[in-house]
Design an enzyme around this catalytic site. Structure first.
Site, PDB file in Angstrom:
ATOM      1  N   CYS A 152       0.815  -1.223   0.000  1.00 15.77           N
ATOM      2  CA  CYS A 152       0.000   0.000   0.000  1.00 15.77           C
ATOM      3  C   CYS A 152       0.847   1.270   0.000  1.00 15.77           C
ATOM      4  O   CYS A 152       0.311   2.374  -0.130  1.00 15.77           O
ATOM      5  CB  CYS A 152      -0.941  -0.011   1.191  1.00 15.77           C
ATOM      6  SG  CYS A 152      -2.012  -1.453   1.192  1.00 15.77           S
ATOM      7  N   HIS A 175      -3.291   6.918   2.245  1.00 16.46           N
ATOM      8  CA  HIS A 175      -3.722   5.601   1.771  1.00 16.46           C
ATOM      9  C   HIS A 175      -5.077   5.298   2.407  1.00 16.46           C
ATOM     10  O   HIS A 175      -5.248   5.408   3.625  1.00 16.46           O
ATOM     11  CB  HIS A 175      -2.670   4.559   2.167  1.00 16.46           C
ATOM     12  CG  HIS A 175      -3.159   3.165   2.000  1.00 16.46           C
ATOM     13  ND1 HIS A 175      -3.760   2.724   0.846  1.00 16.46           N
ATOM     14  CD2 HIS A 175      -3.161   2.106   2.849  1.00 16.46           C
ATOM     15  CE1 HIS A 175      -4.101   1.461   0.992  1.00 16.46           C
ATOM     16  NE2 HIS A 175      -3.754   1.060   2.199  1.00 16.46           N
ATOM     17  N   ASN A 196     -10.066  -0.509   0.558  1.00 13.65           N
ATOM     18  CA  ASN A 196      -8.613  -0.362   0.451  1.00 13.65           C
ATOM     19  C   ASN A 196      -8.155  -0.971  -0.878  1.00 13.65           C
ATOM     20  O   ASN A 196      -8.167  -2.183  -1.037  1.00 13.65           O
ATOM     21  CB  ASN A 196      -7.972  -1.089   1.648  1.00 13.65           C
ATOM     22  CG  ASN A 196      -6.459  -1.105   1.609  1.00 13.65           C
ATOM     23  OD1 ASN A 196      -5.840  -0.766   0.613  1.00 13.65           O
ATOM     24  ND2 ASN A 196      -5.860  -1.514   2.715  1.00 13.65           N
TER      25      ASN A 196
HETATM   26  N1  ACO Z   1     -17.534  -8.351  11.027  1.00 10.45           N
HETATM   27  C1  ACO Z   1     -17.912  -8.568  12.303  1.00 10.45           C
HETATM   28  N2  ACO Z   1     -17.040  -8.786  13.300  1.00 10.45           N
HETATM   29  C2  ACO Z   1     -15.738  -8.792  12.987  1.00 10.45           C
HETATM   30  C3  ACO Z   1     -15.265  -8.576  11.677  1.00 10.45           C
HETATM   31  C4  ACO Z   1     -16.230  -8.360  10.680  1.00 10.45           C
HETATM   32  N3  ACO Z   1     -15.907  -8.134   9.391  1.00 10.45           N
HETATM   33  N4  ACO Z   1     -13.923  -8.640  11.686  1.00 10.45           N
HETATM   34  C5  ACO Z   1     -13.550  -8.868  12.942  1.00 10.45           C
HETATM   35  N5  ACO Z   1     -14.645  -8.975  13.748  1.00 10.45           N
HETATM   36  C6  ACO Z   1     -14.708  -9.211  15.179  1.00 10.45           C
HETATM   37  C7  ACO Z   1     -13.485  -9.924  15.701  1.00 10.45           C
HETATM   38  O1  ACO Z   1     -13.621 -11.315  15.559  1.00 10.45           O
HETATM   39  C8  ACO Z   1     -13.490  -9.487  17.145  1.00 10.45           C
HETATM   40  O2  ACO Z   1     -14.417 -10.273  17.847  1.00 10.45           O
HETATM   41  P1  ACO Z   1     -14.072 -10.813  19.323  1.00 10.45           P
HETATM   42  O3  ACO Z   1     -13.901  -9.569  20.163  1.00 10.45           O
HETATM   43  O4  ACO Z   1     -15.270 -11.617  19.667  1.00 10.45           O
HETATM   44  O5  ACO Z   1     -12.812 -11.604  19.174  1.00 10.45           O
HETATM   45  C9  ACO Z   1     -14.032  -8.076  17.098  1.00 10.45           C
HETATM   46  O6  ACO Z   1     -14.727  -7.967  15.850  1.00 10.45           O
HETATM   47  C10 ACO Z   1     -12.976  -7.023  17.184  1.00 10.45           C
HETATM   48  O7  ACO Z   1     -11.932  -7.331  16.245  1.00 10.45           O
HETATM   49  P2  ACO Z   1     -10.675  -6.427  16.086  1.00 10.45           P
HETATM   50  O8  ACO Z   1      -9.731  -7.059  15.122  1.00 10.45           O
HETATM   51  O9  ACO Z   1     -10.186  -6.052  17.440  1.00 10.45           O
HETATM   52  O10 ACO Z   1     -11.337  -5.145  15.393  1.00 10.45           O
HETATM   53  P3  ACO Z   1     -10.695  -3.726  15.172  1.00 10.45           P
HETATM   54  O11 ACO Z   1     -11.521  -2.724  15.866  1.00 10.45           O
HETATM   55  O12 ACO Z   1      -9.222  -3.751  15.419  1.00 10.45           O
HETATM   56  O13 ACO Z   1     -10.926  -3.512  13.615  1.00 10.45           O
HETATM   57  C11 ACO Z   1      -9.729  -3.606  11.523  1.00 10.45           C
HETATM   58  C12 ACO Z   1     -10.345  -4.394  12.683  1.00 10.45           C
HETATM   59  C13 ACO Z   1     -10.829  -2.831  10.829  1.00 10.45           C
HETATM   60  C14 ACO Z   1      -9.099  -4.596  10.570  1.00 10.45           C
HETATM   61  C15 ACO Z   1      -8.668  -2.617  12.065  1.00 10.45           C
HETATM   62  O14 ACO Z   1      -7.815  -3.283  12.949  1.00 10.45           O
HETATM   63  C16 ACO Z   1      -7.843  -1.992  10.979  1.00 10.45           C
HETATM   64  O15 ACO Z   1      -8.345  -1.222  10.167  1.00 10.45           O
HETATM   65  N6  ACO Z   1      -6.531  -2.257  10.939  1.00 10.45           N
HETATM   66  C17 ACO Z   1      -5.654  -1.688   9.937  1.00 10.45           C
HETATM   67  C18 ACO Z   1      -5.680  -2.482   8.676  1.00 10.45           C
HETATM   68  C19 ACO Z   1      -4.965  -1.708   7.586  1.00 10.45           C
HETATM   69  O16 ACO Z   1      -5.044  -0.508   7.535  1.00 10.45           O
HETATM   70  N7  ACO Z   1      -4.251  -2.330   6.695  1.00 10.45           N
HETATM   71  C20 ACO Z   1      -3.584  -1.472   5.713  1.00 10.45           C
HETATM   72  C21 ACO Z   1      -2.534  -2.043   5.075  1.00 10.45           C
HETATM   73  S1  ACO Z   1      -3.130  -3.110   3.859  1.00 10.45           S
HETATM   74  C22 ACO Z   1      -1.783  -3.512   2.832  1.00 10.45           C
HETATM   75  O17 ACO Z   1      -0.702  -3.022   2.943  1.00 10.45           O
HETATM   76  C23 ACO Z   1      -2.028  -4.560   1.778  1.00 10.45           C
END
Ligand code: ACO
Length: 327
Positions: free
Chosen positions: A111, A252, A282
């Site tokens: 990214c 990004h 993304n």
């Molecule tokens: N729908 C419903 N529930 C979900 C989903 C979903 N799609 N995905 C995860 N959950 C659940 C999890 O299982 C977890 O449940 P639990 O508490 O029972 O275990 C809960 O939601 C919380 O999960 P987290 O992973 O803690 O959620 P978070 O608030 O951290 O959000 C996210 C996740 C959106 C992925 C966030 O961490 C994020 O945006 N991270 C950055 C990712 C990114 O920017 N990547 C960029 C680079 S990409 C590249 O270079 C190719």
């Protein structure tokens, strides 16, 4: 030698999948996805759509805006992590555009690919080696997403964006800072998994396959919110301007919460933050030029505006550039 960004273009696949559609594949909801990420829908490439095809479509628009012919291009850089051909896809773009004079190669930095590509292209122009560079960010990550992993499949979409960079009397690329940290590589992977295969007794090679994307979302989130403001501040410092002089923050497009947190840390008001991730998710290397192109065509970004563009992602890699649009 100065550098100007003079043309932009973009292309996304026709087919879109909204959050409700995704909830038929994995256990998720529009409420969860939109509140945690800001994403509402994403465009997805079908089997007939290649990285090359969307890259060429975006490039044609960029060349038209810059008012240069394909034969004027000296260099084509394709930033991608989902190349049609691991040996490189840029040469296919070269031939389809008819850019007969151009040398073409792929650049992989996930990214951050567009920002790394912009800085790479700038070096060729600064040294006087090349006058006209076509820089493309294009990815079809839907090929590599695990569609049964709700933690990642809700995030990604497909698309392409392109810019034309030209030698210019006035230097519009004010500063940059790019970084890598391989110690955190395991946070985000699209890794090759080897399978040993014995050719003849005593000679074993490894023939395997790439595995779908894996990500530690929380780690990547923490990394982005901490490191991205730092590189932007550094790039601003190198540009000899103040943060108040930034007209647009163009990050990004990974997650609206990351955009908001970075803007807040930099004390950049929300109205200066470019965001289109609600519609595309993304799109990896494409996300910055795609958002740039939309904002230009909407008349939001105007010639002379100062833009802080920053990418971050797998590697881990991250980086920022400060530039002014136009000649
Ligand atoms: N729908 C419903 N529930 C979900 C989903 C979903 N799609 N995905 C995860 N959950 C659940 C999890 O299982 C977890 O449940 P639990 O508490 O029972 O275990 C809960 O939601 C919380 O999960 P987290 O992973 O803690 O959620 P978070 O608030 O951290 O959000 C996210 C996740 C959106 C992925 C966030 O961490 C994020 O945006 N991270 C950055 C990712 C990114 O920017 N990547 C960029 C680079 S990409 C590249 O270079 C190719």
């Amino acid at each position: 030698m100065g550098i100007a960004l003079t043309g932009s273009g973009s292309c996304t696949p026709q087919v879109s999948l909204d959050n409700h559609g995704l909830s038929q594949i994995v256990e998720t909801s529009d409420e969860w996805i939109s509140s945690r990420t800001g994403i509402r829908q994403r465009r997805l490439a079908d089997a007939e759509t290649s990285v090359c095809a969307i890259a060429v479509a975006a490039s044609k628009q960029a060349l038209e805006m810059a008012q240069i012919a394909p034969t004027d291009i000296d260099l084509i850089i394709l930033a991608t992590s989902s190349a049609d051909d691991l040996f490189g896809t840029a040469s296919q773009i070269q031939v389809q555009l008819g850019a007969t004079k151009a040398v073409a190669f792929d650049l992989t930095a996930a990214c951050s690919g567009f920002v790394f590509g912009l800085v790479t292209a700038a070096q060729f122009i600064r040294t006087g080696a090349y006058q006209n560079v076509l820089l493309i960010g294009a990815d079809i990550l839907s090929r590599w997403v695990n569609w049964s992993d709700r933690g990642t499949c809700v995030l990604f979409g497909d698309g392409a964006g392109a810019v034309v960079m030209q030698a210019n009397d006035r230097d519009r690329l004010l500063g940059f800072e790019i970084r890598s940290d391989g110690t955190q590589n395991a946070c985000l992977n699209l890794a090759y998994r080897p399978q040993p295969k014995e050719l003849v007794p005593g000679v074993t090679i490894a023939q395997g396959a790439y595995q779908p994307i894996t990500m530690n979302g929380q780690e990547v989130y923490r990394f982005a919110v901490k490191k991205v403001p730092e590189v932007i501040e550094k790039a601003i410092f190198r540009s000899n301007i103040s943060v108040e002089e930034i007209d647009w923050l163009l990050l990004h497009q990974a997650n609206q919460r990351i955009l908001d947190a970075v803007a807040q840390r930099l004390k950049i008001p929300p109205e200066k933050v470019i965001s289109n991730l609600a519609n595309y998710g993304n799109t990896s290397a494409a996300s910055i030029p795609l958002a740039l192109d939309e904002a230009l065509r909407q008349g939001k970004i105007k010639p002379g505006d100062t833009i802080a563009a920053a990418g971050f992602g797998a590697g881990l890699t991250w980086g920022a550039t400060i530039f002014q649009w136009g000649r």
